[in-house]
Design a protein around this motif. Structure first.
Motif, PDB file in Angstrom:
ATOM      1  N   UNK A 251       0.818  -1.224   0.000  1.00 48.16           N
ATOM      2  CA  UNK A 251       0.000   0.000   0.000  1.00 48.16           C
ATOM      3  C   UNK A 251       0.850   1.272   0.000  1.00 48.16           C
ATOM      4  N   UNK A 252       2.113   1.138   0.401  1.00 50.49           N
ATOM      5  CA  UNK A 252       2.969   2.330   0.463  1.00 50.49           C
ATOM      6  C   UNK A 252       3.833   2.490  -0.785  1.00 50.49           C
ATOM      7  N   UNK A 253       3.690   1.563  -1.751  1.00 48.47           N
ATOM      8  CA  UNK A 253       4.544   1.650  -2.934  1.00 48.47           C
ATOM      9  C   UNK A 253       3.881   2.495  -4.022  1.00 48.47           C
ATOM     10  N   UNK A 254       4.655   3.347  -4.699  1.00 51.74           N
ATOM     11  CA  UNK A 254       4.088   4.243  -5.715  1.00 51.74           C
ATOM     12  C   UNK A 254       3.583   3.481  -6.948  1.00 51.74           C
ATOM     13  N   UNK A 255       4.272   2.421  -7.339  1.00 54.25           N
ATOM     14  CA  UNK A 255       3.890   1.676  -8.540  1.00 54.25           C
ATOM     15  C   UNK A 255       3.448   0.274  -8.124  1.00 54.25           C
ATOM     16  N   UNK A 256       2.125   0.071  -8.063  1.00 53.07           N
ATOM     17  CA  UNK A 256       1.575  -1.175  -7.539  1.00 53.07           C
ATOM     18  C   UNK A 256       1.988  -2.395  -8.373  1.00 53.07           C
ATOM     19  N   UNK A 257       1.942  -2.243  -9.702  1.00 55.35           N
ATOM     20  CA  UNK A 257       2.307  -3.380 -10.569  1.00 55.35           C
ATOM     21  C   UNK A 257       3.761  -3.778 -10.351  1.00 55.35           C
ATOM     22  N   UNK A 258       4.646  -2.778 -10.308  1.00 56.46           N
ATOM     23  CA  UNK A 258       6.068  -3.074 -10.121  1.00 56.46           C
ATOM     24  C   UNK A 258       6.311  -3.705  -8.750  1.00 56.46           C
ATOM     25  N   UNK A 259       5.564  -3.238  -7.744  1.00 53.48           N
ATOM     26  CA  UNK A 259       5.738  -3.779  -6.395  1.00 53.48           C
ATOM     27  C   UNK A 259       5.255  -5.230  -6.325  1.00 53.48           C
ATOM     28  N   UNK A 260       4.105  -5.523  -6.977  1.00 57.56           N
ATOM     29  CA  UNK A 260       3.613  -6.906  -7.014  1.00 57.56           C
ATOM     30  C   UNK A 260       4.617  -7.799  -7.737  1.00 57.56           C
ATOM     31  N   UNK A 261       5.214  -7.270  -8.805  1.00 57.47           N
ATOM     32  CA  UNK A 261       6.217  -8.045  -9.542  1.00 57.47           C
ATOM     33  C   UNK A 261       7.434  -8.309  -8.664  1.00 57.47           C
ATOM     34  N   UNK A 262       7.832  -7.317  -7.872  1.00 55.89           N
ATOM     35  CA  UNK A 262       8.993  -7.496  -6.988  1.00 55.89           C
ATOM     36  C   UNK A 262       8.729  -8.609  -5.974  1.00 55.89           C
ATOM     37  N   UNK A 263       7.501  -8.655  -5.430  1.00 58.48           N
ATOM     38  CA  UNK A 263       7.165  -9.719  -4.472  1.00 58.48           C
ATOM     39  C   UNK A 263       7.186 -11.083  -5.150  1.00 58.48           C
ATOM     40  N   UNK A 264       6.764 -11.117  -6.406  1.00 58.92           N
ATOM     41  CA  UNK A 264       6.641 -12.392  -7.116  1.00 58.92           C
ATOM     42  C   UNK A 264       7.976 -12.914  -7.648  1.00 58.92           C
ATOM     43  N   UNK A 265       8.995 -12.078  -7.685  1.00 52.38           N
ATOM     44  CA  UNK A 265      10.317 -12.583  -8.106  1.00 52.38           C
ATOM     45  C   UNK A 265      11.279 -12.655  -6.918  1.00 52.38           C
ATOM     46  N   UNK A 266      10.804 -12.282  -5.731  1.00 56.54           N
ATOM     47  CA  UNK A 266      11.698 -12.087  -4.593  1.00 56.54           C
ATOM     48  C   UNK A 266      12.413 -13.312  -4.071  1.00 56.54           C
ATOM     49  N   UNK A 267      11.719 -14.424  -3.962  1.00 52.73           N
ATOM     50  CA  UNK A 267      12.380 -15.638  -3.480  1.00 52.73           C
ATOM     51  C   UNK A 267      12.296 -15.828  -1.979  1.00 52.73           C
ATOM     52  N   UNK A 268      12.800 -16.993  -1.522  1.00 52.94           N
ATOM     53  CA  UNK A 268      12.825 -17.336  -0.097  1.00 52.94           C
ATOM     54  C   UNK A 268      11.434 -17.519   0.510  1.00 52.94           C
ATOM     55  N   UNK A 269      10.452 -17.901  -0.324  1.00 53.80           N
ATOM     56  CA  UNK A 269       9.094 -18.067   0.187  1.00 53.80           C
ATOM     57  C   UNK A 269       8.880 -19.428   0.855  1.00 53.80           C
ATOM     58  N   UNK A 270       9.475 -20.472   0.270  1.00 58.90           N
ATOM     59  CA  UNK A 270       9.272 -21.846   0.734  1.00 58.90           C
ATOM     60  C   UNK A 270       7.797 -22.197   0.803  1.00 58.90           C
ATOM     61  N   UNK A 271       7.083 -21.766  -0.231  1.00 61.26           N
ATOM     62  CA  UNK A 271       5.707 -22.196  -0.447  1.00 61.26           C
ATOM     63  C   UNK A 271       5.728 -23.253  -1.557  1.00 61.26           C
ATOM     64  N   UNK A 272       4.549 -23.723  -1.939  1.00 61.53           N
ATOM     65  CA  UNK A 272       4.444 -24.687  -3.029  1.00 61.53           C
ATOM     66  C   UNK A 272       3.603 -24.084  -4.138  1.00 61.53           C
ATOM     67  N   UNK A 273       4.112 -24.111  -5.373  1.00 58.01           N
ATOM     68  CA  UNK A 273       3.303 -23.722  -6.531  1.00 58.01           C
ATOM     69  C   UNK A 273       2.951 -25.012  -7.265  1.00 58.01           C
TER      70      UNK A 273
END
Ligand code: ADP
Ligand code: MG
Length: 326
Positions: A251-273
């Motif tokens: 919510x504090x990021x100026x560019x929402x799309x870019x911020x969502x992309x950053x979360x999605x390429x970030x790594x270290x999630x240890x979730x399952x896709x």
């Protein structure tokens, strides 16, 4: 100097819990009796000080993360945890108290996740602390969930929440501004101690076509499924499941799309896709929920190749797709 034989006999041998396979860590090798009708699923992950954990991270937490990143691989394959082998290269800074704390962390999480130590290797190093686990799990014969099982028409789902590990590393380094102290502490904890989704194994075996551990980043790991399966994958980043802390950051990021992309390429999630046929999605989600794990539908599989990411139907360009260690 700490004696290697003491380390093995006094700190590590108790972690075998008397398993006959381990022979008390007093022979050259462990021996596992084959189980007719089952496959032994084997994976290995290494953690290096300064690369995968911070030099001042407490060693019990490092030990627990080491087991958990390995458990995450087993979970993604639908394999139930069984045992592990440990290789440790100790720098001079790791004396008896440090090794003991490390062994305490192993004890805590091996009990929690139903693992036992059955072997390993020990050496000294002039370099950074380097720890490697080989983890073993079981599935019924032929049931390991592969990366290669995605088909056009399948849906893409992901467990838990995405981006907390990437934000948590920045929080742990004091590089994340503008969040309150509770959110920062929660994110740093998520980085130091991921939650492997071991409760998903049954649902994945029964309902998933393909699955992968999310450690390099959601986009990269979904891409691994696409590559192995020979299909294209579209991810709708506006559907990415986010924790409250990650949402506060977004919510504090100026560019929402870019911020969502950053979360999605970030790594270290240890979730399952994973992927599933459309008619299996509801059952997969219900099965995960029964194990207390959220699964969210975030995309679909098509003919072709590559990963496309969209926000509100528009393609989002990516600077990079995820982490690649040298
Ligand atoms: P070698 O000299 O052949 O490398 P080791 O003395 O390293 O043999 O190993 C002796 C026994 O101790 C083996 O059963 C090995 O699996 C076990 N072992 C050594 N290091 C570890 C460790 N870090 N964790 C668990 N078991 C270990
Ligand atoms: Mg050895």
């Amino acid at each position: 100097m700490v004696d290697e034989f003491d380390t093995i006999s006094r700190l590590f041998a108790p972690l075998t819990d008397g398993a006959p396979e381990a022979l008390g860590l007093a022979d050259d090798a462990a021996v596992i009796a084959a189980r007719p009708g089952f496959d032994l699923v084997v994976s290995k992950d290494t953690m290096v000080e300064g690369v995968h954990f911070l030099p001042d991270d407490p060693l019990d937490l490092v030990a627990r993360k080491l087991l958990r990143v390995n458990l995450s691989d087993l979970a993604a394959k639908g394999a139930d945890p069984y045992a592990y082998l440990l290789a440790a290269a100790w720098p001079p800074r790791c004396g008896w108290p440090e090794r003991k704390l490390f062994a305490q962390g192993l004890r805590q999480d091996q009990d929690r996740f139903g693992l036992k130590l059955i072997g390993g290797d020990t050496s000294a190093t002039p370099g950074p602390l380097t720890l490697s686990v080989t983890i073993l799990g079981w599935t019924e014969a032929g049931r390991m969930v592969r990366r290669s099982g995605a088909r056009p028409g399948d849906r893409v789902l992901v467990s838990g929440t995405i981006g907390d590990g990437w934000l948590g590393l920045q929080a742990a380094r004091g590089e994340l501004d503008g969040l309150d102290a509770d959110d920062l502490a929660w994110l740093a904890d998520r980085y130091r101690l991921p939650q492997p989704r071991v409760g998903l194994t049954g649902a994945l075996r029964d309902r998933a076509g393909a699955a992968a551990d999310v450690s390099d980043g959601l986009v990269a790991d979904a891409g691994h499924i696409g590559e192995a399966s020979g299909v294209a994958i579209t991810l709708h980043l506006d559907r990415t499941p986010l924790s409250d802390a990650a949402r506060a950051w977004l919510d504090r990021q100026p560019d929402r799309s870019a911020a969502l992309a950053a979360l999605a390429v970030g790594g270290d999630d240890y979730e399952v896709v994973c992927t599933a046929r459309p008619d299996a999605v509801a059952v997969l989600i219900a099965g995960a929920q029964a194990a207390g794990i959220a699964m969210t539908e975030i995309g679909e599989v098509e003919e072709g190749q590559g990963v496309k990411v969209q926000v509100e139907g528009r393609d989002v360009p990516l600077v990079h797709t995820g982490w690649r260690h040298g």
